[in-house]
Design a protein around this motif. Structure first.
Motif, PDB file in Angstrom:
ATOM      1  N   GLU A   1     -57.953 -38.029  29.528  1.00  0.00           N
ATOM      2  CA  GLU A   1     -59.263 -37.882  30.406  1.00  0.00           C
ATOM      3  C   GLU A   1     -60.277 -39.109  30.899  1.00  0.00           C
ATOM      4  N   ASN A   2     -60.507 -39.950  30.231  1.00  0.00           N
ATOM      5  CA  ASN A   2     -61.313 -41.164  30.894  1.00  0.00           C
ATOM      6  C   ASN A   2     -60.191 -41.960  30.890  1.00  0.00           C
ATOM      7  N   ILE A   3     -59.307 -42.505  30.689  1.00  0.00           N
ATOM      8  CA  ILE A   3     -58.018 -43.158  31.372  1.00  0.00           C
ATOM      9  C   ILE A   3     -57.841 -42.440  32.762  1.00  0.00           C
ATOM     10  N   ILE A   4     -57.348 -41.243  33.158  1.00  0.00           N
ATOM     11  CA  ILE A   4     -57.818 -40.887  34.769  1.00  0.00           C
ATOM     12  C   ILE A   4     -58.618 -41.634  35.395  1.00  0.00           C
ATOM     13  N   ARG A   5     -59.854 -41.170  34.781  1.00  0.00           N
ATOM     14  CA  ARG A   5     -61.789 -41.824  35.966  1.00  0.00           C
ATOM     15  C   ARG A   5     -60.858 -43.069  35.508  1.00  0.00           C
ATOM     16  N   VAL A   6     -61.021 -44.149  34.274  1.00  0.00           N
ATOM     17  CA  VAL A   6     -60.612 -45.250  36.018  1.00  0.00           C
ATOM     18  C   VAL A   6     -59.849 -45.527  36.045  1.00  0.00           C
ATOM     19  N   LEU A   7     -58.370 -44.696  35.976  1.00  0.00           N
ATOM     20  CA  LEU A   7     -57.487 -45.479  37.153  1.00  0.00           C
ATOM     21  C   LEU A   7     -57.975 -45.524  38.698  1.00  0.00           C
ATOM     22  N   ASP A   8     -58.733 -43.754  38.967  1.00  0.00           N
ATOM     23  CA  ASP A   8     -59.118 -43.510  40.153  1.00  0.00           C
ATOM     24  C   ASP A   8     -60.607 -44.595  40.825  1.00  0.00           C
ATOM     25  N   GLU A   9     -60.887 -45.191  39.685  1.00  0.00           N
ATOM     26  CA  GLU A   9     -61.624 -45.340  40.062  1.00  0.00           C
ATOM     27  C   GLU A   9     -61.077 -47.261  40.223  1.00  0.00           C
ATOM     28  N   ILE A  10     -60.100 -47.964  39.379  1.00  0.00           N
ATOM     29  CA  ILE A  10     -59.098 -49.020  39.726  1.00  0.00           C
ATOM     30  C   ILE A  10     -58.754 -48.884  41.117  1.00  0.00           C
ATOM     31  N   GLU A  11     -58.465 -47.390  41.401  1.00  0.00           N
ATOM     32  CA  GLU A  11     -57.707 -47.124  42.549  1.00  0.00           C
ATOM     33  C   GLU A  11     -58.709 -47.533  43.928  1.00  0.00           C
ATOM     34  N   THR A  12     -59.562 -47.212  44.032  1.00  0.00           N
ATOM     35  CA  THR A  12     -60.453 -46.780  44.537  1.00  0.00           C
ATOM     36  C   THR A  12     -61.095 -48.753  44.967  1.00  0.00           C
ATOM     37  N   GLY A  13     -60.974 -48.947  43.950  1.00  0.00           N
ATOM     38  CA  GLY A  13     -61.674 -51.006  43.884  1.00  0.00           C
ATOM     39  C   GLY A  13     -63.436 -51.049  43.337  1.00  0.00           C
ATOM     40  N   HIS A  14     -63.525 -50.038  42.295  1.00  0.00           N
ATOM     41  CA  HIS A  14     -64.884 -50.193  41.487  1.00  0.00           C
ATOM     42  C   HIS A  14     -65.227 -51.051  41.038  1.00  0.00           C
ATOM     43  N   PHE A  15     -63.868 -52.246  40.065  1.00  0.00           N
ATOM     44  CA  PHE A  15     -63.855 -52.817  39.056  1.00  0.00           C
ATOM     45  C   PHE A  15     -63.578 -54.373  39.833  1.00  0.00           C
ATOM     46  N   PRO A  16     -63.863 -55.202  40.975  1.00  0.00           N
ATOM     47  CA  PRO A  16     -63.402 -56.090  41.718  1.00  0.00           C
ATOM     48  C   PRO A  16     -63.484 -56.905  40.643  1.00  0.00           C
ATOM     49  N   ASP A  17     -64.511 -57.333  39.676  1.00  0.00           N
ATOM     50  CA  ASP A  17     -64.329 -58.493  38.579  1.00  0.00           C
ATOM     51  C   ASP A  17     -63.546 -58.158  37.452  1.00  0.00           C
ATOM     52  N   LEU A  18     -63.280 -57.175  36.902  1.00  0.00           N
ATOM     53  CA  LEU A  18     -62.565 -56.969  36.266  1.00  0.00           C
ATOM     54  C   LEU A  18     -60.808 -58.050  35.778  1.00  0.00           C
ATOM     55  N   GLU A  19     -60.480 -58.406  35.283  1.00  0.00           N
ATOM     56  CA  GLU A  19     -59.572 -59.149  34.838  1.00  0.00           C
ATOM     57  C   GLU A  19     -57.991 -58.976  34.722  1.00  0.00           C
ATOM     58  N   PHE A  20     -58.727 -57.791  33.194  1.00  0.00           N
ATOM     59  CA  PHE A  20     -57.878 -57.007  32.446  1.00  0.00           C
ATOM     60  C   PHE A  20     -57.844 -55.629  31.551  1.00  0.00           C
ATOM     61  N   VAL A  21     -56.743 -54.837  31.942  1.00  0.00           N
ATOM     62  CA  VAL A  21     -57.430 -53.257  31.538  1.00  0.00           C
ATOM     63  C   VAL A  21     -56.975 -52.848  30.464  1.00  0.00           C
ATOM     64  N   GLU A  22     -56.831 -52.011  29.371  1.00  0.00           N
ATOM     65  CA  GLU A  22     -56.351 -52.061  28.546  1.00  0.00           C
ATOM     66  C   GLU A  22     -56.949 -49.973  28.113  1.00  0.00           C
ATOM     67  N   LEU A  23     -55.553 -49.424  28.347  1.00  0.00           N
ATOM     68  CA  LEU A  23     -56.119 -48.299  28.515  1.00  0.00           C
ATOM     69  C   LEU A  23     -55.197 -47.355  27.504  1.00  0.00           C
ATOM     70  N   ASN A  24     -55.814 -46.462  26.678  1.00  0.00           N
ATOM     71  CA  ASN A  24     -55.015 -45.773  25.176  1.00  0.00           C
ATOM     72  C   ASN A  24     -54.959 -43.959  25.569  1.00  0.00           C
ATOM     73  N   ALA A  25     -54.338 -43.569  25.900  1.00  0.00           N
ATOM     74  CA  ALA A  25     -54.416 -42.066  25.884  1.00  0.00           C
ATOM     75  C   ALA A  25     -54.614 -41.295  24.736  1.00  0.00           C
ATOM     76  N   CYS A  26     -54.621 -42.043  24.034  1.00  0.00           N
ATOM     77  CA  CYS A  26     -54.921 -40.569  22.709  1.00  0.00           C
ATOM     78  C   CYS A  26     -56.256 -41.994  22.319  1.00  0.00           C
ATOM     79  N   PRO A  27     -57.130 -40.787  21.715  1.00  0.00           N
ATOM     80  CA  PRO A  27     -58.480 -41.032  21.597  1.00  0.00           C
ATOM     81  C   PRO A  27     -58.464 -42.375  19.726  1.00  0.00           C
ATOM     82  N   GLY A  28     -59.387 -43.266  20.346  1.00  0.00           N
ATOM     83  CA  GLY A  28     -60.109 -44.142  19.572  1.00  0.00           C
ATOM     84  C   GLY A  28     -58.766 -45.430  19.005  1.00  0.00           C
ATOM     85  N   GLY A  29     -57.352 -45.017  20.506  1.00  0.00           N
ATOM     86  CA  GLY A  29     -56.395 -45.647  20.584  1.00  0.00           C
ATOM     87  C   GLY A  29     -55.402 -45.066  19.768  1.00  0.00           C
TER      88      GLY A  29
END
Length: 429
Positions: A273-301
């Motif tokens: 659920e968290n990674i879907i939220r992050v992907l939504d925000e990346i798609e709408t340009g919420h993180f202009p200063d980020l260079e790298f995003v690490e996403l893990n579907a499982c809790p804790g990685g």
């Protein structure tokens, strides 16, 4: 269209038709029909949430049986970094590696070793890229790659186009075995990846025909765990030494990959659920200063994979104990940072997939279907109770338009209609 081979399936004999999995599926891939759950393969991303949440153990992961391994071959174990966090009182990785040899593997090649190499190449890739193409998204989690392909196709170009550590490990393991054992042929060498999740099983199954796969078997971490307990002997001096450091082993838990890049402009998130939220925000340009995003579907990685054994947060603590005695990093690239990334290290994912948002190949018909879905959705109660067999009222409306359900399947709406009919009948008495 590419047919995706899944590793998550349903045992219909155990399914009770409850709506637990229906509510937890992040892509709305599950429906309940005729009292049994069914999985839409076009929408399933093999995240394993249904396996994790099903109270009847009706969902299961497919993987290779340890007893089915061809013992006549030269078998190389590829332990995922998360395996090291499964065992209590393990403060030296060498004991686990020796346990794998005691179990019967001819050789062990740590995926953590390959992870360190991928980390170095990722640094170079980000450094050489244009600012306007960032942030880049790690492709190490197959669930994230498939989720982006299905629901966030505009973000495909942001996936780091590097070969994931498990494939790098498989290739390097086979190359080393051929070099050290010239009497062997390539077909005599088989790699066995010890996986914490079903998504990596699917990743191997869906390697394109034109692309060589260096993983021959994928076995469950939980199966290996119980077999290893009797093979890891504390009174035995290990004959093998770990070839990875803190950087490689840290890939097992959320934030480990990103923090090793030595770059403060990163984001790490875990849980579907968290990674879907992050992907939504990346798609709408919420993180202009980020260079790298690490996403893990499982809790804790990866330590939270459904094929792992230990609680993911306990496993993370155990990994800290192991890292305390490890060097920071053992696998470095040549010093020249301008050296181009070799072709063998490039390649993001096994194929491209159609967006889940497209209702019909004919766009005009797809738009008409969307309007019809909205019209029908307004006729439904909006309670998202799941009684119709769909996770939400809008999903039910979509099923109706596709011809997979009817308005009469809405229990609440039918109850309201019956109540109105009863009131009308009473007025005429």
């Amino acid at each position: 269209m590419i047919v995706y081979k899944h590793s998550v399936s349903l045992d219909a004999n155990k399914c009770k038709g409850c709506t637990t999995c229906l509510r937890r599926c992040p892509t709305q891939a599950i429906r309940v029909r005729d009292g049994k759950a069914c999985i839409n393969p076009a929408l399933c991303i093999d995240c394993g949430e249904c396996i994790r949440k099903c109270p009847y153990q009706a969902k299961k992961a497919s993987f290779d049986d340890l007893d089915s391994l061809d013992r006549s071959k030269y078998l190389i174990a590829l332990p995922a970094p998360s395996l090291f966090g499964q065992f209590a009182n393990l403060d030296d990785a060498d004991y686990l590696l020796q346990g794998l040899l005691n179990f019967g593997f001819n050789e062990v090649f740590e995926v953590a070793k390959a992870a360190e190499i991928v980390t170095d190449y990722t640094r170079r890739y980000i450094r050489a890229s244009e600012q306007n193409k960032r942030p880049f998204i790690s492709n190490a989690c197959p669930v994230v790659v498939r989720l982006i392909s299905l629901r966030f196709p505009s973000l495909r170009s942001k996936l780091v186009p590097l070969t994931p550590p498990v494939e790098v490990a498989g290739r390097m393991a086979k190359e080393r075995a051929l070099k050290e054992h010239p009497e062997l042929k390539e077909e005599d060498i088989k790699t066995v990846f010890i996986s914490p999740c079903p998504a990596k099983v699917s990743w191997v199954k869906n390697t394109p025909a034109e692309k060589k796969c260096y993983i021959d078997y994928v076995v469950s971490m939980s199966d290996v765990y119980f077999r290893l307990l009797s093979k890891m002997k504390q009174d035995q001096v290990p004959e093998v030494e770990s070839e990875s450091g803190v950087v490689g082993i840290s890939w097992a838990s959320s934030g480990g990959e990103a923090s090793a890049l030595m770059n403060d402009h990163y984001l790490a998130a875990d849980g579907i659920e968290n990674i879907i939220r992050v992907l939504d925000e990346i798609e709408t340009g919420h993180f202009p200063d980020l260079e790298f995003v690490e996403l893990n579907a499982c809790p804790g990685g990866c330590v939270g994979g459904v094929m792992a054994v230990e609680n993911p947060y306990i496993a993370r603590v155990r990994l800290q104990s192991i890292r305390r005695y490890m060097p920071v990093m053992m696998n470095y690239l040549p010093d020249d940072p301008d050296t181009p990334i070799p072709e063998v290290m490039l390649g993001t994912k096994p194929g491209e997939y159609s967006s889940a948002e497209l209702l019909h190949a004919d766009r005009a018909k797809s738009f008409r279907m969307m309007f019809e879905i909205e019209r029908i959705a307004k006729m439904l109660p909006g309670m998202d109770c799941g009684s119709c067999g769909a996770p939400t009222c809008r999903a039910h409306a979509e099923d109706i338009v596709k011809g997979e359900s009817t308005l009469d399947d809405c229990v609440i709406r039918m109850r309201e209609l019956l109540q109105k009919q009863k009131e009308q009948d009473e007025e005429h008495v």
